[in-house]
Write a protein that holds these residues in place. Structure first.
Motif, PDB file in Angstrom:
ATOM      1  N   MET A  62      45.007  41.681  49.291  1.00 25.67           N
ATOM      2  CA  MET A  62      44.212  41.258  48.128  1.00 25.67           C
ATOM      3  C   MET A  62      44.325  42.271  46.995  1.00 25.67           C
ATOM      4  O   MET A  62      44.524  41.923  45.843  1.00 25.67           O
ATOM      5  N   PHE A  65      47.598  42.077  45.444  1.00 27.25           N
ATOM      6  CA  PHE A  65      47.728  40.928  44.569  1.00 27.25           C
ATOM      7  C   PHE A  65      47.114  41.196  43.204  1.00 27.25           C
ATOM      8  O   PHE A  65      47.659  40.846  42.163  1.00 27.25           O
ATOM      9  N   LEU A  66      45.964  41.807  43.240  1.00 23.74           N
ATOM     10  CA  LEU A  66      45.205  42.009  42.006  1.00 23.74           C
ATOM     11  C   LEU A  66      46.089  42.687  40.960  1.00 23.74           C
ATOM     12  O   LEU A  66      46.058  42.358  39.793  1.00 23.74           O
ATOM     13  N   GLU A 125      42.520  28.391  42.593  1.00 24.99           N
ATOM     14  CA  GLU A 125      41.607  29.540  42.565  1.00 24.99           C
ATOM     15  C   GLU A 125      42.167  30.707  43.356  1.00 24.99           C
ATOM     16  O   GLU A 125      41.934  31.862  43.037  1.00 24.99           O
ATOM     17  N   ARG A 126      42.859  30.358  44.397  1.00 28.00           N
ATOM     18  CA  ARG A 126      43.403  31.415  45.240  1.00 28.00           C
ATOM     19  C   ARG A 126      44.731  31.927  44.732  1.00 28.00           C
ATOM     20  O   ARG A 126      45.369  32.761  45.361  1.00 28.00           O
ATOM     21  N   HIS A 127      45.150  31.366  43.627  1.00 32.47           N
ATOM     22  CA  HIS A 127      46.370  31.844  43.012  1.00 32.47           C
ATOM     23  C   HIS A 127      47.540  31.833  43.967  1.00 32.47           C
ATOM     24  O   HIS A 127      48.257  32.833  44.100  1.00 32.47           O
TER      25      HIS A 127
ATOM     26  N   PRO B  59      37.114  31.708  39.114  1.00 30.42           N
ATOM     27  CA  PRO B  59      37.042  33.081  39.624  1.00 30.42           C
ATOM     28  C   PRO B  59      38.341  33.440  40.337  1.00 30.42           C
ATOM     29  O   PRO B  59      38.972  32.590  40.944  1.00 30.42           O
ATOM     30  N   ASN B  60      38.712  34.665  40.230  1.00 35.56           N
ATOM     31  CA  ASN B  60      39.880  35.144  40.941  1.00 35.56           C
ATOM     32  C   ASN B  60      39.462  35.584  42.333  1.00 35.56           C
ATOM     33  O   ASN B  60      38.822  36.614  42.517  1.00 35.56           O
ATOM     34  N   VAL B  61      39.839  34.774  43.286  1.00 34.63           N
ATOM     35  CA  VAL B  61      39.369  34.986  44.650  1.00 34.63           C
ATOM     36  C   VAL B  61      39.763  36.362  45.192  1.00 34.63           C
ATOM     37  O   VAL B  61      39.029  36.991  45.930  1.00 34.63           O
ATOM     38  N   MET B  62      40.917  36.806  44.779  1.00 30.89           N
ATOM     39  CA  MET B  62      41.400  38.099  45.284  1.00 30.89           C
ATOM     40  C   MET B  62      40.525  39.236  44.768  1.00 30.89           C
ATOM     41  O   MET B  62      40.121  40.118  45.514  1.00 30.89           O
ATOM     42  N   ALA B  63      40.291  39.210  43.489  1.00 35.40           N
ATOM     43  CA  ALA B  63      39.479  40.260  42.889  1.00 35.40           C
ATOM     44  C   ALA B  63      38.094  40.260  43.527  1.00 35.40           C
ATOM     45  O   ALA B  63      37.534  41.305  43.847  1.00 35.40           O
ATOM     46  N   PHE B  65      37.322  39.256  46.444  1.00 40.36           N
ATOM     47  CA  PHE B  65      37.395  39.792  47.794  1.00 40.36           C
ATOM     48  C   PHE B  65      37.376  41.306  47.782  1.00 40.36           C
ATOM     49  O   PHE B  65      36.719  41.954  48.581  1.00 40.36           O
ATOM     50  N   SER B  71      37.108  36.969  52.193  1.00 33.54           N
ATOM     51  CA  SER B  71      38.327  36.302  51.743  1.00 33.54           C
ATOM     52  C   SER B  71      38.167  34.792  51.756  1.00 33.54           C
ATOM     53  O   SER B  71      39.007  34.068  51.258  1.00 33.54           O
ATOM     54  N   GLN B  72      37.102  34.325  52.339  1.00 35.55           N
ATOM     55  CA  GLN B  72      36.851  32.889  52.421  1.00 35.55           C
ATOM     56  C   GLN B  72      38.015  32.145  53.039  1.00 35.55           C
ATOM     57  O   GLN B  72      38.281  31.004  52.684  1.00 35.55           O
TER      58      GLN B  72
END
Lengths: 356, 356
Positions: A62, A65-66, A125-127, B59-63, B65, B71-72
């Motif tokens: 994660m 990725f950011l 959303e999960r890119h 929303p950026n899921v990674m950020a 997290f 991490s959903q």
DNA sequence: CTCGCGTATTCAAACGATTCAATAAAAGCT
DNA sequence: AGCTTTTATTGAATCGTTTGAATACGCGAG
């Protein structure tokens, strides 16, 4: 047994940095084999790699990725996992992704449009780096595409295409498939052939039928329109068995004469065979039946089904390659082009057809 | 068609902040309905929600997290998607995850241990919040578990259990299933019953056989050990069809007399039926056959297979609930306990059995 | 008039990596 | 010796979000 909540306290890059005596930057460069890595002393590289292994360091995907904008995952949307058509495709996708370290994020639309759209949102959303959609007519519409284009996410569809869009697609050559099926029956000597056509809205139906007609024409075979049936446009997954069954029963009730039946897909064929069996008509002795797709069941049913094989697993693989290629192009700032691939179907002869 | 690489330039929280005139913190609080949200003025909330929607903010899921450690997503590891046993489970998992906004990350071990382990690594790297493993004997070993425990990731297995570990598990009650199968045949009047037992190393085999024996004992039925066969321990997925076929052929070659056959699973049963058909023995007229699992094929084959149903989809669902519960407990810093659930099988009567 | 409190909002520090620019030392060249 | 270039490493900003602590403002109580 109880499970208590200790803090896992994972090993971070900092930890490796401290333990090895180098800075986080160096660790990153070494472990990713970044361009700068060519300047790193080999002793350093070794020390770092050793400590990383020793501490059991795992990069946090994660966090990575950011910074780097690469999630290393591909969204995979199926219209229905329960459909035996999807399983081999899924396998093919997974198989293509595995060697390059991508993971598929799995979404199953249950043949519901709203669910499809919701999943698409979630995946965006999960890119995800890319998207593969195994679609049928229910699932594809404009709104979705607009979004995909806006986000410029490499995407490919399987089993569906939307000409004039930014979507790549992978399909069987349905026309060739239709031809193959009829040709097989024809060569076995069948002339009175019932045909169960696919649902009107399904993209495969028309070209498959066209292939059938073209072949008939080429050998001067007259297809009796009284023997021509059509599956309805409902898309409850296993309904095609039911419909194959019912349509065939109708045919029999109407005392239509035919020596072979060409079904739109394997499940329909299975339904047809059931109806024939119920009427005391043996397959293949009294009537040949051919299916389409070659789903797993085809080989296991009794009699084993002769069918036209879609290279489903390959299709999944091809879609993966298209998407990966586009992703790579994106990273290298190159343009990539939308491709529309048609794969060849193949006749699989089993027990449900025989010469007249 | 070409696809050029514009920068997608996604909407970030900052953008929403700027556009709405509030700070990122406020945005976050409102959009997540965080505890502090109760102090936010309703006009503010509205303005923010409106602009977020207007700008198409996601929303950026990674950020997220990175900060919140959630991490959903749930890792789902199957031993083989191609196995019809897995599909309904996968559906059940997906179905349980969907309403709570979790996504499954999909891994298929292809029945290969190394692949299984590699995938597990990959999933841990991605910091999945939980793990569901649909396993067979090939896939589970100690190394893996050690890792899971270290990371304290809530996990559940389906179709396999390892007593004395931190792993929750969901299974059918195999013993009850075995009993159910034999009871059905017995009640139809069958006394000379061939049994194809499961592979020794498969965890289901023993209890299922025990259930069979216990029922036999309870009605003073003597099972002829000459009618007792066993599938080998290879685990090529579709091999059980082949083996069902061959074992049954052997039985027939040896001129064994039996009026019913109880197969370890549906695919084996299908293989057996094929062998019987080949020998001119009609099912169910001359011989009844019962399977186990109720995979999709069972209802479609001819004759439709009578079988003992595993509630596969439910099993997937239950596993999800276990894992989600553990995750929640973890967030709330509560302890959670390992559960081992056994679900009831169910007899599904179709066409492959009939009274003597 | 100051204190404390509830309300409404913001600051700023994380989270764990990547990466560009900067630094430092060593080596090569004239 | 002084200069550039190459090699080896690091500092520090950044990605987009969350969150505990801080701020600011009314307002009623003492």
């Amino acid at each position: 047994m109880k499970h208590s909540h200790g803090k896992p306290q994972l090993i971070t890059m900092r930890d490796v940095a401290k333990a090895s005596g180098f800075s986080p930057a160096t660790i990153s460069i070494v472990l990713n084999n970044a361009p700068l890595a060519r300047y790193i002393a080999s002793t350093t590289r070794q020390r770092i790699e050793e400590t990383a292994k020793r501490l059991g360091y795992r990069p946090n995907v994660m966090a990575r990725f950011l910074r780097s904008k690469r999630s290393q995952s591909i969204g995979v949307v199926l219209f229905d996992v329960t459909d035996p058509f999807c399983t081999p495709i899924l396998r093919g996708i997974e198989n293509g992704l595995y060697p390059v370290g991508y993971l598929p994020i799995f979404a199953d639309a249950h043949n519901q449009r709203d669910r499809f759209e919701r999943y698409l949102e979630m995946l965006l959303e999960r890119h995800v780096d890319g998207l593969i959609v195994v679609a049928n007519w229910l699932l594809v519409d404009i709104k979705v595409l607009a979004d995909l284009n806006k986000r410029e996410i490499p995407a490919a569809t399987i089993g569906w295409e939307l000409p004039g869009t930014q979507l790549s697609s992978v399909m069987v050559d349905n026309e060739a498939g239709g031809r193959l099926a009829l040709e097989h029956l024809y060569q076995l000597g069948h002339r009175r052939i019932a045909v169960i056509r696919g649902p009107k809205r399904l993209i495969d139906s028309a070209p498959r039928w066209r292939g059938i007609q073209k072949f008939a024409q080429s050998v001067k075979l007259k297809l009796d329109s009284g023997l021509e049936l059509q599956l309805p446009d409902v898309f409850d997954p296993n309904s095609s068995f039911e419909h194959g069954f019912r349509l065939t029963e109708e045919l029999l009730r109407d005392k239509k004469k035919f020596t072979a039946l060409l079904a739109f897909d394997d499940i329909t064929a299975l339904g047809a065979i059931r109806a024939l069996a119920k009427a005391g008509i043996r397959v293949p002795e009294d009537c040949s039946v051919i299916g389409f797709d070659d789903v797993a069941i085809a080989g296991l049913s009794a009699p084993a089904l002769t069918t036209v094989r879609q290279p489903l697993e390959t299709m999944g693989n091809v879609a993966v390659n298209i998407v990966l290629e586009a992703i790579k192009a994106g990273h290298e700032n190159r343009d990539w082009s939308v491709v529309s691939q048609k794969l060849h179907p193949e006749l699989v002869m089993r027990e449900s057809t025989r010469s007249i």
